[in-house]
Enzyme design. Structure first.
Site, mmCIF file in Angstrom:
data_model
loop_
_atom_site.group_PDB
_atom_site.id
_atom_site.type_symbol
_atom_site.label_atom_id
_atom_site.label_comp_id
_atom_site.label_asym_id
_atom_site.label_seq_id
_atom_site.Cartn_x
_atom_site.Cartn_y
_atom_site.Cartn_z
ATOM 1 N N CYS B 1 0.819 -1.181 -0.025
ATOM 2 C CA CYS B 1 0.074 -0.037 0.031
ATOM 3 C C CYS B 1 0.938 1.387 -0.125
ATOM 4 O O CYS B 1 2.010 1.269 0.556
ATOM 5 C CB CYS B 1 -0.843 0.001 1.240
ATOM 6 S SG CYS B 1 -1.987 -1.368 1.504
ATOM 7 N N THR B 2 0.385 2.333 -0.457
ATOM 8 C CA THR B 2 0.839 3.745 -0.362
ATOM 9 C C THR B 2 -0.267 4.635 0.104
ATOM 10 O O THR B 2 -0.965 4.705 -0.605
ATOM 11 C CB THR B 2 1.335 4.112 -1.621
ATOM 12 O OG1 THR B 2 2.486 3.015 -2.120
ATOM 13 C CG2 THR B 2 2.207 5.573 -1.440
ATOM 14 N N THR B 177 4.528 3.723 2.975
ATOM 15 C CA THR B 177 4.310 2.544 2.192
ATOM 16 C C THR B 177 4.248 1.237 3.270
ATOM 17 O O THR B 177 3.197 1.168 3.866
ATOM 18 C CB THR B 177 5.396 2.123 1.217
ATOM 19 O OG1 THR B 177 6.773 2.016 1.782
ATOM 20 C CG2 THR B 177 5.418 3.324 0.182
ATOM 21 N N ASN B 178 4.984 0.496 3.321
ATOM 22 C CA ASN B 178 5.076 -0.792 4.432
ATOM 23 C C ASN B 178 6.358 -1.013 5.015
ATOM 24 O O ASN B 178 6.643 -2.017 5.352
ATOM 25 C CB ASN B 178 4.588 -2.181 3.580
ATOM 26 C CG ASN B 178 3.306 -2.001 2.787
ATOM 27 O OD1 ASN B 178 3.155 -1.497 1.698
ATOM 28 N ND2 ASN B 178 2.117 -2.052 3.320
ATOM 29 N N ARG B 191 8.890 1.654 -3.150
ATOM 30 C CA ARG B 191 7.856 2.362 -3.542
ATOM 31 C C ARG B 191 7.894 3.873 -3.173
ATOM 32 O O ARG B 191 7.395 4.936 -3.433
ATOM 33 C CB ARG B 191 6.275 1.849 -3.415
ATOM 34 C CG ARG B 191 6.141 0.839 -4.260
ATOM 35 C CD ARG B 191 4.933 0.006 -3.947
ATOM 36 N NE ARG B 191 5.347 -0.914 -2.629
ATOM 37 C CZ ARG B 191 4.977 -0.715 -1.270
ATOM 38 N NH1 ARG B 191 3.567 0.042 -1.340
ATOM 39 N NH2 ARG B 191 5.123 -1.696 -0.605
#
Lengths: 122, 253
Positions: B1-2, B177-178, B191
């Site tokens: 995810c972002t 992000t993660n 990312r």
């Protein structure tokens, strides 16, 4: 550089309003009435998405069966996760039961879908 | 995810996310994509939760999933959750729950509870930082006043870090992000840098719903796990979601 992993593009410009190959469609709106009993408040949405929900659960079951071809894992999910729903706080426990009722998906499998994020944090 | 929260020069707060999910859960050879996102897209819905015919909160969700990952309490705050991977992960919390130790809360249930009950940014932040949970997570929270935006890095028991907007010192956006912000992301899954590069190129003066969509449409921020993009702006009550795809060439995550 876009054709070499990690396929990093130059920053995109002018992509809004969404269109083209990276846009797959708009997301439909539904109303959830919190004044209704938890067991019935998701009924309309689940009725509309019953087929899609069943398909997703089937894909998850197929993946599980790829790892455990005996089908034991899904048997455990159906038998062991369903009673766990009663340990969830209100209104989540009743909402999950309502979703299982309307969709026809076994309660343990609805529970599995709802704890997917927790399971995959490792 | 972002997920990101950004503030423009006029003090308007934007909150947006790409939801990525389904890594390693089956590869569709024919379509060259992950199976789970393919099946999640048709289940994606926007929900308007109402009480007494008035909106309490809005959410982008999956039909059949009663917790929340993305939502807005109109006029009050916006909230998204990103997955945080850890050895002390959610499976331990689940085992504890099964064994009867039930003092924590399921993370997507906490998101929903906060959206449903918290009446201010400060209250939401407090609950997200202090409530004991079953799994680690990143909570990305935006408010309705200048400077109200943060990323809360959570372990199962405590807030490890709260990274806040600080306009006076040039921090006009926070982006998660993660990975923990004090660590480098995995080199195969970076990312963060491409997203930050695009945010910096956009500049605070030009940030808007439109330009944030551009950032979230840039590969590898957009990737084969991306199911939907949600864009929120609190002062106007903007809440838009779009289903996404990432045609080749595109990173698998």
């Amino acid at each position: 550089a876009q054709f070499v992993p990690p396929y990093t593009e130059d920053c995109r410009r002018g992509t809004y309003p969404p269109s083209g190959p990276t846009f797959k469609g708009i997301v439909p709106w539904y109303k959830i009435n919190l004044d209704l009993a938890p067991r019935v408040r998701w009924n309309q949405l689940i009725n509309d998405k019953k087929v899609e929900l069943t398909s997703l659960i089937q894909v998850i079951k197929n993946l599980a069966n790829d790892f455990f071809p005996s089908g034991k894992l899904i048997e455990i999910v159906d038998k062991s996760l369903a009673p766990l729903v009663d340990t969830l706080p209100s209104p989540f426990n009743e909402e999950l039961k309502g979703i299982a009722d309307v969709s026809g998906v076994p309660l343990g499998e609805v529970m599995l879908f709802n704890i997917f994020y927790e399971v995959f944090t490792v | 995810c972002t997920s990101l929260v950004a503030e423009d020069n006029a003090g308007r707060l934007y909150h947006a996310r790409n939801l990525d999910f389904g890594l390693f859960l089956g590869w569709d050879v024919k379509n060259e994509s992950w199976k789970i996102p393919e099946y999640l897209r048709p289940l994606t819905v926007n929900l308007n939760f109402q009480r007494n015919n008035k909106t309490v909160f809005k959410s982008t969700n999956f039909a059949g999933y009663v917790g929340m990952l993305t939502g807005m309490r109109p006029g009050t705050f916006t909230l998204t959750m990103n997955e945080r991977f850890s050895i002390d992960g959610g499976y331990i919390g689940i085992i504890e729950w099964i064994l009867g130790k039930r003092d924590g809360i399921w993370m997507s249930f906490l998101t929903r509870s906060v959206l449903e009950n918290a009446t201010s940014y400060a209250q939401a932040k407090d609950q997200l930082a202090k409530t004991k949970m079953l799994a680690p997570a990143y909570y990305i929270l935006g408010g309705n006043q200048s400077g109200e935006g943060c990323v809360i890095t959570r372990s199962r028991t405590a807030a490890l870090d709260i990274w806040e907007l600080d306009i006076k010192h040039g921090i006009w956006y926070v982006l998660e992000t993660n990975y923990d912000r004090w660590k480098d992301p995995l080199f195969l899954d970076n990312r963060r840098i491409p997203a930050m590069k695009c945010m910096n190129q956009t500049t605070q003066a030009n940030i808007s719903v439109e330009t944030i969509y551009d950032v979230l449409s840039t590969k590898p921020v957009l990737n084969k796990l991306t199911t939907y993009t949600t864009l929120m702006e609190i002062s106007e009550g903007t809440f838009e979601s779009y289903l996404r795809d990432c045609p080749n060439p595109c990173m698998p995550w």
